[in-house]
Design an enzyme around this catalytic site. Structure first.
Site, PDB file in Angstrom:
ATOM      1  N   LYS A   1      59.139   5.256  23.808  1.00 29.40           N
ATOM      2  CA  LYS A   1      57.802   4.165  24.507  1.00 29.40           C
ATOM      3  C   LYS A   1      56.480   4.338  24.104  1.00 29.40           C
ATOM      4  CE  LYS A   1      60.209   3.068  28.012  1.00 29.40           C
ATOM      5  NZ  LYS A   1      61.499   3.038  29.413  1.00 29.40           N
TER       6      LYS A   1
ATOM      7  N   ASP B   1      66.669   2.956  34.661  1.00 33.34           N
ATOM      8  CA  ASP B   1      65.772   1.382  35.352  1.00 33.34           C
ATOM      9  C   ASP B   1      66.856   0.811  35.083  1.00 33.34           C
ATOM     10  OD1 ASP B   1      65.791   1.693  32.659  1.00 33.34           O
ATOM     11  OD2 ASP B   1      63.592   0.413  32.513  1.00 33.34           O
TER      12      ASP B   1
END
Ligand code: BGC
Length: 485
Positions: free
Chosen positions: A194, A229
């Site tokens: 990312k 997450d």
């Protein structure tokens, strides 16, 4: 007729012929450009096609990769990381816990007061901090020091809720990058994703890195759980609904976690947990298969990315990349079909100039003259004059790229349900979903849900539910910090 009049008539006639020639030439050129644009669009549509049969092949390839990753991580694309979370929140968790949620361009710090079965989440407070771009590609200490200092400031604001005196505060650390867990509270970074690229952190224990920075801040805090997450979302989801078995993130990046039977995890060498199961962080963003519908835009995006050859599924699906794929298609249309006039708009050549939230706003423009599309093109790409036809074409491109991503994400979820034998079962199955892409990109969400139904069939679809576990990963990490403290 006088000589002058004749000359004037001749000149006028010649001018009229010249104008007609120009108009005809312009029309021909314009028709040629549109024909070229139509060909590019048609090719895109064809290469992005995701008929159900193809999606079933993708789901089957995902199941195959899942099984391989559960046997051994070596050489596997889908790592199927053992999270060391073998007990999930029960609702009995009590006390004050902190959580740190790091996974994108922002991170969050949370303080959660848990009140057991009766009190549940008594109080929660949080703060969000954005990470300066240079820290995402700088040094490891700089990044962790920045985070620790924000955390110290937040802890300093502890008001009426605070932990027991003389005891370290406990922290659940949600770290949303591929980490090889070595215990519930330690793990080494496999790679960044990312847009992060900090070589010094790779191979390091991220808890040790954070702890060093916390010490430098003089903060007495202990990481009791390190979670992805997806794992945090699963924990947060199950706290609210005991039928949650899968968690999916569709945000800047994408990933999924689910509860696996311990005997199906061939590579597990530890003791059999009492629960008989273990949460697996799939890291599905790195999934790849010859069945994936790839285009020349995806290939170029991958080659020019910070992580070429990696995270291919993520690059087709997630929020970081969808807008960038659209930008690449528009750039080709600007060059080959002069879509925006005779010159190529310079901003269109800037990588990541078209972010997915902007793509989403253009895609959802319902005005008759597509004025949102026009305004966004101007604001973000410096393109001021576009015809309605051009704007319509742009909406079509957004639709093709978003639909492909959403349908592939649905195929991934179907693969997990198939692996769990819940794709045709009557048992209620809940998927906890989080991430801005799913939450805010309406047609992406709708397409994902309808594709999942299409793959499951009406009967099975009736027992599968996708719930938005808004920011569940932070609370989930605090809950896991509580259950592992
Ligand atoms: C990371 C995952 C994470 C996902 C969603 C991916 O890029 O590799 O660990 O769960 O993004 O945040």
């Amino acid at each position: 007729m006088g000589k002058v009049a004749i000359r004037t008539a001749v000149v006028c006639a010649a001018a009229a012929v010249a104008v007609t020639v120009l108009v005809v030439r312009h029309r021909k050129r314009s028709a040629g450009r549109w024909a070229r644009a139509a060909a590019v669009l048609e090719e895109l549509e064809e290469q992005c096609a995701t008929p159900t049969l193809k999606l079933r092949e993708v789901a089957d390839a995902m199941v195959k990769e899942m099984n391989a990753g559960l046997e051994s991580e070596d050489g596997c694309k889908v790592k199927m990381i053992i999270s060391f979370v073998d007990k999930l929140p029960t609702g009995a968790e009590k006390g004050l816990f902190y959580a740190l949620d790091l996974g994108g361009t922002n991170f969050r710090v949370l303080r959660v007061q848990l009140g057991g079965k009766e009190g549940r989440v008594v109080k929660q407070e949080y703060e969000e901090v954005s990470i300066p771009q240079e820290l995402m590609v700088g040094g490891s200490d700089e990044l962790f020091d920045f985070i620790a200092s924000a955390l110290a400031k937040f802890v300093g604001s502890e008001g009426e809720i605070h932990g027991p005196a003389g005891k370290s505060r406990e922290l659940g650390f949600t770290f949303s990058f591929p980490v090889k867990q070595t215990s519930i509270a330690s793990g080494t970074l496999i790679k960044w994703t990312k847009g992060f690229d900090i070589a010094a952190t790779i191979g390091e224990d991220v808890v040790a890195e954070l702890t060093k920075s916390l010490k430098r801040q003089g903060l007495d805090m202990r990481v009791t759980a390190l979670v992805n997450d997806t794992v945090g979302t699963l924990a947060g989801g199950i706290y609210d609904d005991s039928d949650v078995v899968v968690a999916v993130i569709l945000g800047t990046g994408t990933n999924a976690a689910y509860i696996e039977r311990i005997d199906a995890i061939k590579k597990w060498q530890g003791p059999i947990p009492n629960s008989g199961s273990m949460v697996i962080n799939m890291e599905w963003g790195n999934f790849n298969s010859s069945n994936l519908p790839m285009t020349c835009y995806d290939q170029a995006l991958d080659v020019e990315s910070l992580n070429p050859g990696e995270q291919i599924f993520e690059k087709l699906i997630s929020g970081m990349y969808l807008g960038e794929v659209v930008r690449r298609v528009l750039l080709r249309l600007a060059v080959e079909a002069s879509l925006f006039g005779d010159s190529v708009p310079p901003q269109l050549e800037v990588p990541f100039a078209l972010r997915t939230p902007i793509m989403s706003e253009m895609h959802h423009d319902t005005s008759a003259d597509l004025k949102v599309v026009g305004a966004k093109l101007k604001e973000f790409l410096g393109i001021s004059k576009t015809s309605l036809r051009t704007r319509k074409l742009i909406v079509q491109i957004c639709d093709i790229v978003a639909k492909r991503g959403a349908r592939l994400a649905a195929a991934g979820i179907f693969g997990i349900l198939k692996k769990l034998g819940r794709h045709d079962a009557k048992r209620r199955t809940v998927i906890a979903m989080d991430g801005g892409l799913y939450e805010h990109y309406t047609s992406f969400r709708e397409s994902l849900l309808s594709t999942l139904n299409e793959m499951l069939g009406d009967e099975a679809a009736a027992s599968v539910q996708v719930i938005l576990a808004n920011d569940g990963s932070g609370i989930g990490a605090a809950l896991l910090a509580a259950s592992h403290s």
